[in-house]
Design a protein around this motif. Structure first.
Motif: not given
Length: 280
Positions: A120-129
């Motif tokens: 549901n959410f993604t970490c833009q700039g570090a998508p694999t976190v």
């Protein structure tokens, strides 16, 4: 905090005991139990996409205009996700479509919610976190309690989509859940989650029709060259062979014979090993 600890614990469990490469879902179990969905299935989890993820993120950022609109099953972990994403220089953003599943586990007519927040959410700039590897992250099951939602347990990623609620044999006791192969049928490995009085517990696996009582035993070592078998029997089909000294993860024990159900590695085929060939 309890939810964060549960999240991390389940990630470790999944990494240790993931599905093997023979989980195509195209094989029959041998006794018919893995074919068409059993008539015992009362219902199947239904995908819902009506969560206002943008509003939830705004509410967690103390936007009073949207306060109270986001369900607590999202808010409970959202602060942790924001902090972790920020820690690695990223910014948490909602995905275009929300993904959660509704199912009624206690037969009261109200839906419980099953979801994985990383969908549901993604970490833009570090998508694999928030990546849990090829096995996927665990899903958490929540039940409404007034305006809040309480956690009922964790479900393995491969079991969650399309998970089935089986008919409950006892009144007022949450029903047994059955999942596997991401909802595809037939499936060579089905997992059953039963209510232990406080939470759902992964208690039983049916592997190619053979029952395995789940009892995670950690890492064991082969004392001799040994095959990994498709059934708990010496004459069973050989899935793979490993030399003495190989470390395996013990997932549980076969009910019908003295064999352990093991996973030699995340990418390896799971199967049965003679218990006498293993040592702690």
């Amino acid at each position: 905090m309890r939810l964060v600890i549960s999240f991390l614990a389940c990630v470790l469990l999944l990494a240790a005991c993931g599905r093997g490469s023979d989980q195509s879902g195209s094989e029959d179990s041998g006794d018919g139990s893995s074919g068409a969905r059993s008539e015992r299935a009362a219902s199947i989890a239904v995908l819902k996409k009506d969560i206002d993820l943008t509003g939830c993120l705004a509410e967690e950022s103390e936007d009073t205009a949207t306060a109270g609109s986001c369900p607590t099953y999202i808010l409970q972990s959202l602060d942790y996700m924001i902090q972790e994403c920020s820690r690695v220089g990223g910014e948490l953003e909602p995905l275009p479509d929300s993904a959660a599943w509704s199912l009624d586990v206690d037969g009261d007519g109200d839906s419980e919610i099953l979801l994985d927040l990383t969908q549901n959410f993604t970490c833009q700039g570090a998508p694999t976190v928030f990546s849990c590897g090829s096995l996927g992250c665990p899903y958490f099951l929540y039940i409404r309690d007034g305006d809040d939602w309480n956690e009922l347990g964790a479900i393995n990623a491969d079991d969650a989509p399309g998970i089935e609620v089986l008919h409950s044999k006892a009144k007022d006791i949450p029903a047994t859940l059955r999942g596997g192969c991401s909802g595809q049928r037939p499936c060579s490995e089905l997992t059953f989650y039963t209510w232990d009085g406080n939470a759902y517990d992964r208690s039983l696996i049916e592997y190619r029709g053979h029952k395995v009582d789940v009892a995670p035993g950690g890492l064991w070592t082969l004392t001799r060259d040994a095959p990994v078998l498709a059934a708990p029997a010496n004459d069973a089909a050989v899935l793979d062979e490993y030399p003495a000294g190989t470390t395996v993860v013990v997932i549980g024990a076969a009910r019908s014979a003295p064999y352990k159900f093991v996973s030699p590695c995340n990418a390896c085929r799971r199967g049965f090993v003679d218990a006498e060939a293993l040592k702690k």
